[in-house]
Design a protein around this motif. Structure first.
Motif, PDB file in Angstrom:
ATOM      1  N   PRO A   1       0.840  -1.192   0.000  1.00 54.17           N
ATOM      2  CA  PRO A   1       0.000   0.000   0.000  1.00 54.17           C
ATOM      3  C   PRO A   1       0.880   1.250   0.000  1.00 54.17           C
ATOM      4  N   LYS A   2       0.430   2.305  -0.666  1.00 52.33           N
ATOM      5  CA  LYS A   2       1.201   3.547  -0.709  1.00 52.33           C
ATOM      6  C   LYS A   2       1.199   4.237   0.649  1.00 52.33           C
ATOM      7  N   GLN A   3       0.061   4.138   1.355  1.00 51.89           N
ATOM      8  CA  GLN A   3      -0.001   4.730   2.689  1.00 51.89           C
ATOM      9  C   GLN A   3      -0.929   3.924   3.583  1.00 51.89           C
ATOM     10  N   VAL A   4      -0.657   3.970   4.883  1.00 48.32           N
ATOM     11  CA  VAL A   4      -1.476   3.289   5.878  1.00 48.32           C
ATOM     12  C   VAL A   4      -1.662   4.223   7.065  1.00 48.32           C
ATOM     13  N   LYS A   5      -2.652   3.900   7.896  1.00 51.23           N
ATOM     14  CA  LYS A   5      -2.868   4.671   9.110  1.00 51.23           C
ATOM     15  C   LYS A   5      -1.873   4.247  10.184  1.00 51.23           C
ATOM     16  N   GLN A   6      -1.534   5.183  11.017  1.00 50.77           N
ATOM     17  CA  GLN A   6      -0.611   4.954  12.115  1.00 50.77           C
ATOM     18  C   GLN A   6      -1.098   3.812  13.008  1.00 50.77           C
ATOM     19  N   GLY A   7      -0.197   2.911  13.366  1.00 49.72           N
ATOM     20  CA  GLY A   7      -0.533   1.784  14.236  1.00 49.72           C
ATOM     21  C   GLY A   7      -0.986   0.532  13.510  1.00 49.72           C
ATOM     22  N   ARG A   8      -1.177   0.605  12.208  1.00 51.65           N
ATOM     23  CA  ARG A   8      -1.611  -0.561  11.431  1.00 51.65           C
ATOM     24  C   ARG A   8      -0.417  -1.398  10.996  1.00 51.65           C
TER      25      ARG A   8
ATOM     26  N   ALA B   1      14.499  -8.978  -0.373  1.00 52.29           N
ATOM     27  CA  ALA B   1      15.567  -9.649  -1.111  1.00 52.29           C
ATOM     28  C   ALA B   1      15.249 -11.136  -1.196  1.00 52.29           C
ATOM     29  N   PHE B   2      15.417 -11.701  -2.393  1.00 55.38           N
ATOM     30  CA  PHE B   2      15.226 -13.135  -2.621  1.00 55.38           C
ATOM     31  C   PHE B   2      16.596 -13.784  -2.700  1.00 55.38           C
ATOM     32  N   LYS B   3      16.762 -14.875  -1.960  1.00 55.85           N
ATOM     33  CA  LYS B   3      18.025 -15.617  -1.970  1.00 55.85           C
ATOM     34  C   LYS B   3      17.690 -17.092  -2.146  1.00 55.85           C
ATOM     35  N   ALA B   4      18.377 -17.729  -3.072  1.00 55.03           N
ATOM     36  CA  ALA B   4      18.112 -19.144  -3.350  1.00 55.03           C
ATOM     37  C   ALA B   4      19.398 -19.953  -3.209  1.00 55.03           C
ATOM     38  N   PRO B   5      19.290 -21.163  -2.658  1.00 57.03           N
ATOM     39  CA  PRO B   5      20.470 -22.006  -2.497  1.00 57.03           C
ATOM     40  C   PRO B   5      20.787 -22.845  -3.732  1.00 57.03           C
ATOM     41  N   ASN B   6      20.028 -22.669  -4.796  1.00 57.40           N
ATOM     42  CA  ASN B   6      20.216 -23.536  -5.968  1.00 57.40           C
ATOM     43  C   ASN B   6      20.556 -22.710  -7.210  1.00 57.40           C
ATOM     44  N   ARG B   7      20.060 -23.069  -8.359  1.00 60.18           N
ATOM     45  CA  ARG B   7      20.460 -22.461  -9.627  1.00 60.18           C
ATOM     46  C   ARG B   7      19.784 -21.126  -9.957  1.00 60.18           C
ATOM     47  N   PHE B   8      19.303 -20.413  -8.963  1.00 60.34           N
ATOM     48  CA  PHE B   8      18.682 -19.109  -9.188  1.00 60.34           C
ATOM     49  C   PHE B   8      19.532 -18.013  -8.570  1.00 60.34           C
ATOM     50  N   ARG B   9      19.710 -16.920  -9.326  1.00 58.71           N
ATOM     51  CA  ARG B   9      20.416 -15.772  -8.787  1.00 58.71           C
ATOM     52  C   ARG B   9      19.446 -14.964  -7.924  1.00 58.71           C
ATOM     53  N   GLY B  10      19.938 -14.370  -6.891  1.00 55.67           N
ATOM     54  CA  GLY B  10      19.113 -13.546  -6.022  1.00 55.67           C
ATOM     55  C   GLY B  10      18.718 -12.243  -6.692  1.00 55.67           C
ATOM     56  N   SER B  11      17.661 -11.622  -6.161  1.00 60.77           N
ATOM     57  CA  SER B  11      17.215 -10.317  -6.649  1.00 60.77           C
ATOM     58  C   SER B  11      16.556  -9.589  -5.500  1.00 60.77           C
ATOM     59  N   GLN B  12      16.330  -8.296  -5.688  1.00 64.63           N
ATOM     60  CA  GLN B  12      15.688  -7.524  -4.635  1.00 64.63           C
ATOM     61  C   GLN B  12      14.917  -6.359  -5.219  1.00 64.63           C
ATOM     62  N   GLU B  13      13.988  -5.836  -4.418  1.00 63.66           N
ATOM     63  CA  GLU B  13      13.241  -4.641  -4.794  1.00 63.66           C
ATOM     64  C   GLU B  13      12.946  -3.848  -3.532  1.00 63.66           C
ATOM     65  N   THR B  14      12.876  -2.541  -3.690  1.00 67.60           N
ATOM     66  CA  THR B  14      12.603  -1.647  -2.572  1.00 67.60           C
ATOM     67  C   THR B  14      11.381  -0.807  -2.897  1.00 67.60           C
ATOM     68  N   THR B  15      10.531  -0.592  -1.881  1.00 74.37           N
ATOM     69  CA  THR B  15       9.368   0.266  -2.030  1.00 74.37           C
ATOM     70  C   THR B  15       9.204   1.068  -0.743  1.00 74.37           C
ATOM     71  N   THR B  16       8.306   2.045  -0.745  1.00 76.85           N
ATOM     72  CA  THR B  16       8.091   2.843   0.446  1.00 76.85           C
ATOM     73  C   THR B  16       6.609   2.829   0.826  1.00 76.85           C
ATOM     74  N   ILE B  17       6.357   2.993   2.124  1.00 73.89           N
ATOM     75  CA  ILE B  17       5.007   3.096   2.655  1.00 73.89           C
ATOM     76  C   ILE B  17       4.977   4.343   3.519  1.00 73.89           C
ATOM     77  N   ARG B  18       3.975   5.176   3.284  1.00 77.89           N
ATOM     78  CA  ARG B  18       3.818   6.402   4.071  1.00 77.89           C
ATOM     79  C   ARG B  18       2.795   6.142   5.178  1.00 77.89           C
ATOM     80  N   VAL B  19       3.152   6.515   6.396  1.00 77.94           N
ATOM     81  CA  VAL B  19       2.255   6.327   7.531  1.00 77.94           C
ATOM     82  C   VAL B  19       1.673   7.681   7.913  1.00 77.94           C
ATOM     83  N   LYS B  20       0.331   7.734   7.893  1.00 72.83           N
ATOM     84  CA  LYS B  20      -0.367   8.982   8.222  1.00 72.83           C
ATOM     85  C   LYS B  20      -1.151   8.789   9.504  1.00 72.83           C
ATOM     86  N   ARG B  21      -1.539   9.872  10.075  1.00 67.17           N
ATOM     87  CA  ARG B  21      -2.328   9.877  11.298  1.00 67.17           C
ATOM     88  C   ARG B  21      -3.675   9.239  11.140  1.00 67.17           C
TER      89      ARG B  21
END
Length: 105
Positions: A17-24, A85-105
């Motif tokens: 979610p782009k934003q959530v209420k505080q405490g959720r 981050a995804f990490k695999a012990p076998n024939r797959f290379r790891g990958s990652q993604e970053t996102t942000t969540i804004r917390v409002k009152r």
């Protein structure tokens, strides 16, 4: 890093979610894909941080199907960064993604 020749590149996709209420406690949905019909299996490491020093690490198994991960309650207002981050012990290379969540009152 993958120790084998011919390792498969993965792509991690995070939907949050782009934003959530505080405490959720929001959920993020994580999908790891590979070209072709392979199903990557491994481990997801979810790191949630904010500017004031909050840091929470969640580790879950990934079995080739989209996975929902419940984050901790976000009690402070502001912007939180969620890095998956995804990490695999076998024939797959790891990958990652970053996102942000804004917390409002």
């Amino acid at each position: 890093p993958c120790p084998y020749n011919g390792c498969f590149d993965t792509n991690t996709n995070v939907t949050a979610p782009k934003q959530v209420k505080q405490g959720r406690a929001p959920k993020v949905r994580v999908t790891v894909s590979v070209k072709g019909n392979l199903k990557p299996q491994g481990e997801l490491k979810v790191v949630v941080t904010n500017e004031s020093g909050f840091r929470e690490v969640i580790t879950v198994d990934y079995t080739g199907r989209p996975r929902s991960v419940r984050l901790p309650a976000l009690n402070e207002r502001g912007t939180y960064t969620v890095r998956v981050a995804f990490k695999a012990p076998n024939r797959f290379r790891g990958s990652q993604e970053t996102t942000t969540i804004r917390v409002k009152r």
